[in-house]
Design a protein around this motif. Structure first.
Motif, PDB file in Angstrom:
ATOM      1  N   PRO A   3       0.802  -1.231   0.000  1.00 43.91           N
ATOM      2  CA  PRO A   3       0.000   0.000   0.000  1.00 43.91           C
ATOM      3  C   PRO A   3       0.832   1.277   0.000  1.00 43.91           C
ATOM      4  N   ASP A   4       1.989   1.264   0.684  1.00 40.37           N
ATOM      5  CA  ASP A   4       2.808   2.475   0.744  1.00 40.37           C
ATOM      6  C   ASP A   4       3.508   2.761  -0.579  1.00 40.37           C
ATOM      7  N   ASP A   5       3.752   1.718  -1.401  1.00 46.72           N
ATOM      8  CA  ASP A   5       4.436   1.909  -2.690  1.00 46.72           C
ATOM      9  C   ASP A   5       3.463   1.982  -3.876  1.00 46.72           C
ATOM     10  N   PHE A   6       2.199   1.629  -3.639  1.00 47.47           N
ATOM     11  CA  PHE A   6       1.239   1.544  -4.747  1.00 47.47           C
ATOM     12  C   PHE A   6       1.045   2.875  -5.487  1.00 47.47           C
ATOM     13  N   PRO A   7       0.890   4.024  -4.775  1.00 45.37           N
ATOM     14  CA  PRO A   7       0.708   5.296  -5.508  1.00 45.37           C
ATOM     15  C   PRO A   7       1.861   5.579  -6.473  1.00 45.37           C
ATOM     16  N   MET A   8       3.107   5.327  -6.052  1.00 43.53           N
ATOM     17  CA  MET A   8       4.265   5.570  -6.908  1.00 43.53           C
ATOM     18  C   MET A   8       4.256   4.620  -8.111  1.00 43.53           C
ATOM     19  N   VAL A   9       3.958   3.361  -7.860  1.00 40.31           N
ATOM     20  CA  VAL A   9       3.960   2.365  -8.936  1.00 40.31           C
ATOM     21  C   VAL A   9       2.863   2.640  -9.959  1.00 40.31           C
ATOM     22  N   ILE A  10       1.649   2.937  -9.473  1.00 43.07           N
ATOM     23  CA  ILE A  10       0.535   3.145 -10.408  1.00 43.07           C
ATOM     24  C   ILE A  10       0.702   4.424 -11.205  1.00 43.07           C
ATOM     25  N   GLU A  11       1.321   5.448 -10.588  1.00 38.41           N
ATOM     26  CA  GLU A  11       1.576   6.697 -11.313  1.00 38.41           C
ATOM     27  C   GLU A  11       2.543   6.442 -12.471  1.00 38.41           C
ATOM     28  N   ARG A  12       3.632   5.718 -12.188  1.00 41.07           N
ATOM     29  CA  ARG A  12       4.598   5.406 -13.240  1.00 41.07           C
ATOM     30  C   ARG A  12       3.977   4.489 -14.302  1.00 41.07           C
ATOM     31  N   HIS A  13       3.104   3.611 -13.870  1.00 43.29           N
ATOM     32  CA  HIS A  13       2.416   2.707 -14.796  1.00 43.29           C
ATOM     33  C   HIS A  13       1.612   3.487 -15.832  1.00 43.29           C
ATOM     34  N   TYR A  14       0.769   4.423 -15.383  1.00 42.73           N
ATOM     35  CA  TYR A  14      -0.083   5.180 -16.315  1.00 42.73           C
ATOM     36  C   TYR A  14       0.724   6.193 -17.115  1.00 42.73           C
TER      37      TYR A  14
END
Length: 362
Positions: free
Chosen positions: A308-319
């Motif tokens: 959960p703590d890394d998800f915002p960073m990962v999903i931002e880079r994904h999109y």
């Protein structure tokens, strides 16, 4: 009295004939009489014709046509379905078959003629010849093989493209060959004939054929069944298109895909594809690392496997990457196994296409 009655009868028959009829003096070529059909077809009134020459009223389209007719008459002494053309009063040229005999009328040698108007037939024949010429040009120049064979395999016709495709040098040589020998396997033709007889038409995307030099090539075939009035199978009319290059490309692609599949399936590192925040594909190592089965990994949301703590960073880079951006390719993150255990992983991501849509390969 009998002679008078005979002349009256002849006069009535002459005028009532539906064919263009005329009586011309052989001495000077002047019209002595013309019938009603002559007037109706030509447009010339009787009074404008009788006593005049055909050249006076402009019947002949050209001098050569008249000279040919005169030469024919002098040679044969009559006209028997002689093809000719005459110019009508309105200027149109009509086509006739000319029948004529020499007769004696009141001690004067004359030529009595009947002309059958075949203008419409001539135009139809011209249109048919043009149509046949267009068809023949298409048949001879189309880059597809066209053919007709009998159910037992005798070749009735083949266009140049088909003859060249099979490696033959002449149409005669090709037509002397049985089509059965051109299939790579005899049962292929047997199956096609059975389906064609049953369905009336058939299409095969790729069939193996054999050239004269024994090399194999692939072609698609579309064929229809031609029957007689009783419904009996007469011919097979078909089209062949060489698809050897396509088949070779597909085989090479499948071989390449198989190689990569082996590499991906046996890779020690996890490999997976994502799009719009979901996992679309994952190799066995990815499933092993995260503790999911391949079925569970299919269409799994990324938030299920990213901490959960890394998800915002990962999903931002994904999109960002899916939109064509260039975020950092390599970075560390925490993942969560199905069991809830946290893993520390190194991720490398690149833009890719998966099923023809923009995706991310990790």
């Amino acid at each position: 009295a009998a002679l008078v009655r005979s002349e009256e009868k002849f006069s009535k028959l002459f005028d009532a004939s539906p064919m263009w009829s005329e009586l011309v003096s052989l001495e000077d070529g002047r019209f002595i009489e013309v019938n009603q059909a002559f007037q109706t077809i030509s447009g010339f009134e009787r009074d404008a014709v009788v006593g005049r020459l055909s050249t006076d009223i402009g019947l002949w389209p050209d001098v050569d046509a008249r000279d040919q007719s005169v030469a024919h008459f002098k040679k044969h002494g009559r006209m028997d379905a002689f093809p000719c053309q005459f110019r009508m009063q309105d200027g149109q040229i009509r086509h006739f078959l000319w029948y004529a005999e020499v007769v004696e009328v009141e001690n004067e040698r004359c030529l009595i003629s009947s002309l059958l108007d075949v203008t419409e037939k001539h135009h139809m024949e011209q249109a048919l010849r043009k149509s046949e010429a267009r068809y023949r040009s298409l048949y001879n120049n189309i880059p597809l093989g066209l053919f007709r064979t009998t159910p037992d395999g005798r070749i009735r016709s083949a266009n140049p493209a088909l003859i060249e495709l099979f490696g033959y040098e002449s149409e005669e040589e090709f037509l002397a060959t049985l089509s059965k020998s051109m299939y790579a396997r005899a049962e292929i033709r047997q199956q096609l004939i059975a389906e064609l007889d049953r369905e009336g038409s058939v299409f095969q995307d790729a069939i193996e054929f054999r050239r004269k030099v024994e090399s194999i090539f692939w072609a698609s075939m579309s064929a229809v069944k031609v029957v007689d009035q009783a419904g009996d199978f007469l011919y097979l009319d078909g089209v062949l298109q060489d698809v050897t290059e396509r088949i070779s490309t597909e085989k090479a692609l499948r071989a390449s895909e198989e190689k990569y599949r082996i590499l991906v399936d046996n890779a020690h590192d996890g490999i997976f594809v994502t799009r719009d925040g979901y996992v679309l594909f994952s190799n066995p190592s990815t499933c092993r690392i995260l503790g999911y089965t391949p079925e569970e990994m299919s269409a799994l949301p990324l938030e299920k496997v990213i901490h959960p703590d890394d998800f915002p960073m990962v999903i931002e880079r994904h999109y960002t990457r899916m939109a064509g951006g260039t975020p950092e390719d390599n970075y560390a993150l925490r993942a969560v196994r199905k069991s809830g255990e946290t893993l520390y992983l190194e991720l490398q991501a690149v833009s890719a296409e998966w099923e023809n849509q923009p995706s991310v390969l990790c």
